[in-house]
Design an enzyme around this catalytic site. Structure first.
Site, PDB file in Angstrom:
ATOM      1  N   HIS A 104       8.288  38.676  18.440  1.00 50.82           N
ATOM      2  CA  HIS A 104       8.409  37.413  19.170  1.00 50.82           C
ATOM      3  C   HIS A 104       7.039  36.947  19.667  1.00 50.82           C
ATOM      4  O   HIS A 104       6.229  37.757  20.130  1.00 50.82           O
ATOM      5  CB  HIS A 104       9.364  37.561  20.360  1.00 50.82           C
ATOM      6  CG  HIS A 104      10.808  37.532  19.957  1.00 50.82           C
ATOM      7  ND1 HIS A 104      11.428  38.599  19.343  1.00 50.82           N
ATOM      8  CD2 HIS A 104      11.752  36.565  20.066  1.00 50.82           C
ATOM      9  CE1 HIS A 104      12.689  38.284  19.101  1.00 50.82           C
ATOM     10  NE2 HIS A 104      12.907  37.059  19.523  1.00 50.82           N
ATOM     11  N   PRO A 105       6.768  35.667  19.587  1.00 55.34           N
ATOM     12  CA  PRO A 105       5.485  35.142  20.049  1.00 55.34           C
ATOM     13  C   PRO A 105       5.465  35.008  21.574  1.00 55.34           C
ATOM     14  O   PRO A 105       6.508  34.951  22.225  1.00 55.34           O
ATOM     15  CB  PRO A 105       5.424  33.759  19.392  1.00 55.34           C
ATOM     16  CG  PRO A 105       6.876  33.336  19.325  1.00 55.34           C
ATOM     17  CD  PRO A 105       7.638  34.604  19.036  1.00 55.34           C
ATOM     18  N   SER A 147      11.374  29.176  16.637  1.00 55.44           N
ATOM     19  CA  SER A 147      10.643  29.323  17.890  1.00 55.44           C
ATOM     20  C   SER A 147       9.982  28.010  18.299  1.00 55.44           C
ATOM     21  O   SER A 147       9.923  27.667  19.484  1.00 55.44           O
ATOM     22  CB  SER A 147       9.586  30.419  17.768  1.00 55.44           C
ATOM     23  OG  SER A 147      10.196  31.696  17.695  1.00 55.44           O
ATOM     24  N   GLU A 187      12.663  25.886  19.849  1.00 53.72           N
ATOM     25  CA  GLU A 187      13.128  26.425  21.130  1.00 53.72           C
ATOM     26  C   GLU A 187      12.108  26.170  22.241  1.00 53.72           C
ATOM     27  O   GLU A 187      12.468  25.740  23.345  1.00 53.72           O
ATOM     28  CB  GLU A 187      13.408  27.921  20.979  1.00 53.72           C
ATOM     29  CG  GLU A 187      14.646  28.197  20.148  1.00 53.72           C
ATOM     30  CD  GLU A 187      14.655  29.578  19.508  1.00 53.72           C
ATOM     31  OE1 GLU A 187      15.628  29.891  18.811  1.00 53.72           O
ATOM     32  OE2 GLU A 187      13.670  30.335  19.694  1.00 53.72           O
ATOM     33  N   GLN A 188      10.826  26.430  21.969  1.00 53.42           N
ATOM     34  CA  GLN A 188       9.815  26.239  23.004  1.00 53.42           C
ATOM     35  C   GLN A 188       9.636  24.755  23.314  1.00 53.42           C
ATOM     36  O   GLN A 188       9.460  24.372  24.480  1.00 53.42           O
ATOM     37  CB  GLN A 188       8.495  26.881  22.591  1.00 53.42           C
ATOM     38  CG  GLN A 188       8.576  28.398  22.492  1.00 53.42           C
ATOM     39  CD  GLN A 188       7.228  29.089  22.584  1.00 53.42           C
ATOM     40  OE1 GLN A 188       6.271  28.528  23.141  1.00 53.42           O
ATOM     41  NE2 GLN A 188       7.144  30.307  22.055  1.00 53.42           N
ATOM     42  N   ALA A 229      15.656  33.598  26.591  1.00 58.66           N
ATOM     43  CA  ALA A 229      16.332  32.541  25.833  1.00 58.66           C
ATOM     44  C   ALA A 229      16.021  31.214  26.512  1.00 58.66           C
ATOM     45  O   ALA A 229      16.690  30.806  27.466  1.00 58.66           O
ATOM     46  CB  ALA A 229      17.835  32.791  25.791  1.00 58.66           C
ATOM     47  N   VAL A 230      14.975  30.553  26.041  1.00 63.16           N
ATOM     48  CA  VAL A 230      14.469  29.374  26.744  1.00 63.16           C
ATOM     49  C   VAL A 230      15.485  28.238  26.793  1.00 63.16           C
ATOM     50  O   VAL A 230      15.400  27.370  27.658  1.00 63.16           O
ATOM     51  CB  VAL A 230      13.149  28.879  26.109  1.00 63.16           C
ATOM     52  CG1 VAL A 230      12.056  29.916  26.278  1.00 63.16           C
ATOM     53  CG2 VAL A 230      13.348  28.535  24.633  1.00 63.16           C
TER      54      VAL A 230
END
Length: 474
Positions: free
Chosen positions: A374-375, A391, A394-395, A429-430
């Protein structure tokens, strides 16, 4: 690789609204099984007498011989019980579906005429009322064809509904292949109709019941009095009616037999139940044919799907579809493909469960590898636009792609401190958060011991996977 054919998911937690006619909160369907004259009997070419569903305790078949007591009980059903039930339901104006054994119907022309005069539906209950469990497939296919032929000859109309009862593992498939049936009822799996298959090969199933059924009088434990039968039927009705008032109407089946419910002491409880249903003012009393026609109109057969469901995918397609659900860890999908997957896994919750099983059973180092993949949040990879598409979305959804200089400095500081303390990136979990709550969780979790934080990070990885699967499968 194992594939499990049974559907344990069904309609799921939010079943379709049936929109019963007139805004009814429950559909009540009475079935009269007409088997008298179709039961096992040496006169019918069977090897032994009948031993099932009678008032004889512990009845056993008489090989090669007639059983006068058993025969007379079945005769009571045709001679007396049928007419008592006929008077009850025609007097109340409640329509019935008859599950008619073809050979029994052929031996009861007066009863068939009465059924037709009352506009009762006569569905097929097979050629003979016998156990099909060990019947060779070719023999059962021939018996189905003969049942259709004889039924049509006796009643003048081809049966549009089917229920074998004592079925084999092949029955539903063979009846579906025979074609021409608006519904099949060899199922007890739900309180609502449902489709099997899709497109031109779809078959509507209208489940039946073995518990709201007078057969319980001939089984142990079971009711002894008509009042006990009424109590059970009433309680079932009231519970389903309450669900209907809460916006989830269902269907209630009631199974009857001429030689059982047709007895005076038993029909008294049935009569009270019919009166109770009618007094509610909230029930639609219908034939199964009416329910089939309504359901097919409101919830038609699903179209033939272009893509296979997850449990039917090839290995390559499964890994392509789900290999990125756990960040840069396609091995999880590869192992999940080998599990016992079935219809219950053909949804986001199902695939998620399969993937999580693999992740949870993996060794600590393998799971740490997933965490390490994961970053950092709002880290260098994000700034360089080198994140996976999942990702990135999500971000961005949490606003991490539009930070102020101060916010970016906070994330940089926390990322370094967290990784230095725990040895893997901070994972959350953003989609469940905004920037403020993410930063608050970051500060709080930084103080955890590494064992606690490892378990929390794994839970967050699973949560992220679930969100991704919801995007993928809906």
């Amino acid at each position: 690789m194992e594939r499990y054919p049974r559907d344990m998911r069904g309609h799921g937690p939010h079943p379709p609204h049936p929109h019963w006619p007139g805004g009814a909160r429950i559909a009540v369907q009475f079935v009269l099984n007409y088997e008298e004259g179709g039961e096992s009997c040496v006169l019918h070419g069977d090897p032994a007498s009948e031993a099932f569903l009678s008032d004889i305790p512990g009845a056993a078949p008489w090989p090669g011989a007639r059983h006068p007591n058993m025969e007379s009980i079945y005769e009571y059903g045709a001679r007396a019980g049928f007419w008592r039930l006929h008077r009850l339901f025609t007097g109340a104006g409640v329509p019935l579906t008859v599950y008619g054994v073809a050979t029994a119907l052929a031996r009861s022309p007066a009863q068939v005429a009465a059924m037709q005069a009352a506009d009762w539906e006569i569905a097929s209950h097979g050629l003979k009322w016998i156990d099909h469990r060990d019947m060779p497939e070719a023999d059962e296919r021939a018996a189905i064809a003969e049942a259709i032929r004889l039924h049509t000859e006796v009643t003048g109309t081809r049966p549009r509904g089917w229920y074998t009862g004592r079925s084999s593992v092949n029955t539903v498939r063979l009846v579906t292949e025979a074609g021409g049936f608006d519904y099949v009822s060899d199922s007890y799996a739900d309180d609502l109709p449902y489709w099997i298959g899709s497109g031109a090969g779809a078959q509507l199933m209208i489940p039946y019941t073995l518990e709201a059924n007078d057969m319980r009088f001939a089984a142990a434990p079971g009711p002894v009095t008509g009042a006990q039968f009424f109590d059970y039927l009433r309680d079932t009705f009231e519970e389903l009616l309450a669900e209907g008032r809460d916006g989830a109407p269902k269907m209630m089946s009631v199974g009857l037999h001429c030689r059982l419910a047709g007895r005076p002491g038993k029909i008294a409880g049935l009569r009270r139940f019919v009166e109770h249903v009618q007094a509610s003012g909230a029930a639609w009393c219908a034939r199964r044919a009416d329910i089939a026609a309504h359901w097919s109109r409101v919830h038609p057969a699903p179209d033939k799907v272009a893509a296979p469901a997850p449990s039917q995918m090839s290995r390559e397609d499964f890994v392509t579809a789900f290999g990125g659900i756990f960040e840069a860890s396609p091995w999880i999908a590869e192992r999940a493909f080998e599990l016992e997957l079935g219809p219950a896994h053909d949804c986001a919750e199902g695939v998620h469960n399969a993937l999580c099983r693999v992740f949870r059973s993996a060794g600590v180092q393998e799971r740490r590898g997933v965490l390490a993949a994961h970053p950092d949040l709002a880290g260098r990879l994000a700034q360089a636009r080198r994140l996976t598409k999942e990702s990135t979305a999500e971000q961005a959804g949490a606003g991490l792609d539009a930070l102020t200089d101060a916010e970016r400095a906070d994330f940089t500081r926390l990322n370094r401190a967290y990784t230095g303390r725990h040895g893997f990136p901070f994972i959350i979990a953003v989609r469940d958060h905004d920037k403020r709550s993410i930063l608050a969780a970051f500060e709080r979790r930084l103080a955890n011991d590494s064992e606690t934080e490892f378990e929390e990070a794994c839970r967050q990885v699973e949560r992220i996977a679930f969100h991704r699967l919801r995007d993928n499968l809906g």
